[in-house]
Design an enzyme around this catalytic site. Structure first.
Site, PDB file in Angstrom:
ATOM      1  CG  ASP A 161       3.221  12.707 -58.555  1.00 47.80           C
ATOM      2  OD1 ASP A 161       2.091  12.913 -58.084  1.00 47.80           O
ATOM      3  OD2 ASP A 161       3.766  11.588 -58.557  1.00 47.80           O
TER       4      ASP A 161
ATOM      5  CG  HIS B  89       1.081   9.457 -58.573  1.00 49.30           C
ATOM      6  ND1 HIS B  89       2.408   9.394 -58.202  1.00 49.30           N
ATOM      7  CD2 HIS B  89       0.452   8.494 -57.861  1.00 49.30           C
ATOM      8  CE1 HIS B  89       2.562   8.437 -57.295  1.00 49.30           C
ATOM      9  NE2 HIS B  89       1.402   7.874 -57.072  1.00 49.30           N
TER      10      HIS B  89
ATOM     11  CB  SER C 128       1.952   4.781 -55.727  1.00 47.03           C
ATOM     12  OG  SER C 128       1.700   5.984 -55.066  1.00 47.03           O
ATOM     13  CD  GLN C 129      -0.038   2.662 -50.114  1.00 46.55           C
ATOM     14  OE1 GLN C 129      -0.103   3.671 -49.424  1.00 46.55           O
ATOM     15  NE2 GLN C 129      -0.940   1.676 -50.031  1.00 46.55           N
TER      16      GLN C 129
ATOM     17  CG  MET D 118      -3.942   4.924 -51.127  1.00 47.75           C
ATOM     18  SD  MET D 118      -3.485   6.557 -50.446  1.00 47.75           S
ATOM     19  CE  MET D 118      -3.792   7.620 -51.846  1.00 47.75           C
TER      20      MET D 118
END
Ligand SMILES: *[C@@H]1O[C@H](CO)[C@@H](O)[C@H](O)[C@H]1NC(C)=O
Ligand SMILES: *[C@@H]1O[C@H](CO)[C@@H](O)[C@H](O)[C@H]1NC(C)=O
Length: 302
Positions: A229, A285, A111-112, A37
């Site tokens: 995270d 993260h 991530s996403q 993102m």
């Protein structure tokens, strides 16, 4: 040297000679990367650096870092506002047309991008994905967006308001990427019924046998969780775990979830076959060192 040592040594040599680290035509397995993102295909400090690092470690490898749209700006904006189902369909089309990927490829999502590439594996079996590496991907979604990467914090404030006010309304679902993997444990029913992306790929409404069949074609599905995270809520989602329904404190591990016990996605079968790999890395993260990457991820890129 004892006879035994010689015997062990020659077995090792045989294994080394016989191990297929490269495809028969001598080309390394290509790698497809999907950024997270607010990021883009080619940021020299993120995906650009990863691409270079992989190219250094695996000489001659073809690395495709996906750009969603026709410019870096569009690519970044689309990571917030372009319907994920549309993004996945575009990526499937691009991969199917890329002559360099036709023998198969490995994929690595950040991530996403991790859950988006899983959707590619489930929906688009051709060309074949060998290993799927999810780096901090949220396979059971998120229930919170505590902060966003640096420059885009104003977009995030606005997104957070939308998610809190109506994540499961049709217009928000269709236009806000993060709503499409928003998972409200206090309202599982609304999530299962209305989530146009995550509830679909996680077989919450019905079981699409081809999703299950396609995912099981993977050789390995590697899930990396960042143990400290602060961006993903709950971080357990990175190992496909989530809150127990009805509250947001206790976590049910993947192996105890109905998704696993009913095996709606074939994950139990994959687990028994040794195809699921759970890695944990100390840090926030997406924070890892080159050394960690080379030691833990590189072996899955051959
Ligand atoms: C199952 O998934 C495939 C691939 O995305 C799709 O073409 C098909 O329509 C789906 N089937 C059902 C019953 O939803
Ligand atoms: C998960 O299941 C195992 C075996 O059934 C059980 O011992 C364990 O307590 C469960 N853990 C959680 C957190 O639900």
């Amino acid at each position: 040297m004892s006879v035994f040592a010689v015997w062990v040594l020659s077995i090792c040599l045989l294994l080394v000679q016989g191990s297929p680290v490269q495809k028969s035509d001598g080309e390394p397995v290509p790698l497809v990367i999907w950024h997270g993102m607010g990021d883009s295909c080619c940021n020299p400090f993120s995906m650009g650096a990863i691409k270079k690092m992989v190219e250094r470690q695996i000489p001659g490898v073809y690395v495709l870092s996906l750009e969603i749209g026709n410019s870096i700006t569009q690519d970044m904006e689309n990571s917030f506002f372009l319907n994920v189902n549309e993004q996945v369909a575009r990526v499937c089309e691009q991969l199917a047309k890329d002559p360099k990927l036709q023998q198969g490829y490995n994929s690595m999502g950040f991530s996403q991008g991790g859950q988006f590439l899983r959707a590619v594996a489930q929906r688009c079996p051709s060309p074949p994905m060998h290993n799927l590496i999810s780096i901090g991907g949220q396979h059971q979604g998120v229930y919170g967006l505590p902060h966003c990467p640096g420059e885009v914090s104003h977009i995030c404030d606005w997104i957070r308001k939308l998610l809190n006010s109506g994540a499961y309304t049709k217009p928000v679902q269709e236009h806000l990427v993060q709503a499409e993997y928003w998972h409200d444990p206090l309202n599982e029913e609304a999530y299962q019924k209305n989530s146009i992306f995550l509830a679909d790929i996680n077989q919450e409404r019905s079981v699409n046998e081809s999703y299950k069949h396609n995912l099981q074609k993977l050789q390995k599905f590697v899930m990396v969780k960042f143990l400290k995270d602060t961006m993903v809520v709950p971080p357990d989602s990175e190992w496909f775990a989530f809150y127990k329904p009805g509250q947001s404190i206790d976590i049910v591990p993947l192996q105890n979830s109905t998704l696993y016990t009913e095996d709606r996605l074939g994950l139990r079968e994959m687990d028994k076959a040794g195809k699921l790999v759970f890695l944990g890395v100390e840090g926030d993260h997406l924070s890892f060192t080159d050394e960690w990457f080379n030691e833990n991820i590189l072996p899955f890129l051959h």
